[in-house]
Write a protein that holds these residues in place. Structure first.
Motif, short mmCIF file in Angstrom:
data_model
loop_
_atom_site.label_atom_id
_atom_site.label_comp_id
_atom_site.label_asym_id
_atom_site.label_seq_id
_atom_site.Cartn_x
_atom_site.Cartn_y
_atom_site.Cartn_z
N THR A 170 77.38 26.03 26.33
CA THR A 170 76.18 26.49 25.66
C THR A 170 76.57 27.45 24.55
O THR A 170 77.50 28.24 24.69
N VAL A 171 75.86 27.40 23.45
CA VAL A 171 76.13 28.24 22.29
C VAL A 171 75.36 29.56 22.45
O VAL A 171 74.14 29.54 22.64
N PRO A 172 76.04 30.71 22.40
CA PRO A 172 75.36 31.98 22.65
C PRO A 172 74.26 32.32 21.63
O PRO A 172 73.34 33.05 21.94
N GLU A 173 74.35 31.79 20.42
CA GLU A 173 73.36 32.11 19.38
C GLU A 173 72.03 31.38 19.56
O GLU A 173 71.07 31.65 18.85
N VAL A 174 71.96 30.44 20.48
CA VAL A 174 70.73 29.69 20.69
C VAL A 174 69.68 30.64 21.27
O VAL A 174 69.96 31.39 22.21
#
Length: 161
Positions: free
Chosen positions: A44-48
């Protein structure tokens, strides 16, 4: 007449090709094995954003963040119809309005919004690998008046949301 060595060479080549391709993907139980490979899963991308509506049962394979637009892509082993129903339920459960839909069986879209502050689309397509659905979710923070106006117009015209 075709020479026997040409025929046997073609058969060996076909068997090797089929064996190599079909071993790439483990099909869901009761579904055929596809002659292709799915992209590898990613973290998962933390900026989402925390409220990003990512459907359950989808393996994330691509994430892109550009100018606050978020696009996630992945694959799951349910049908387009099943993901369509579960995505709608999840969106509404997270406070989003489904403001328009398009369902054609092999592909579908759910257009969603939360008030006038953000909008997006869940696009579902039968995947290139048998037994899988490709899911793409695009999320727009609607930081422009033109974007907010488009959402208001879609709400009005569709009668949904």
């Amino acid at each position: 007449m075709t020479h026997p060595s040409v025929i046997s060479g073609a058969l060996v080549g076909a068997v090797l090709l089929l064996g190599a391709c079909s071993a790439d993907v483990a099909a869901p139980e009761g579904k055929p094995v596809a002659a292709c490979s799915l992209p590898p899963a990613i973290d998962t991308v933390p900026e989402v954003p925390a409220d990003f509506p990512w459907p359950d049962g989808i393996t994330l394979t691509r994430a892109e963040l550009k100018k606050k637009f978020v696009t996630l892509e992945g694959f799951g082993d349910q049908s387009v119809e099943q993901f369509f129903a579960s995505s709608r339920t999840e969106l509404e459960g997270q406070g989003f309005d489904v403001i328009n839909t398009d369902f054609e069986g092999f592909e579908a879209e759910l257009y969603f919004a939360k008030k006038d502050s953000l909008a997006g689309i869940v696009a579902l397509r039968e995947a290139p690998c048998d037994g899988y659905v490709k899911v793409t979710v695009l999320y727009d923070p609607l930081e422009t008046e033109a974007g907010r106006k488009a959402v208001r117009r879609t709400r009005r015209l569709s009668g949904e949301g």
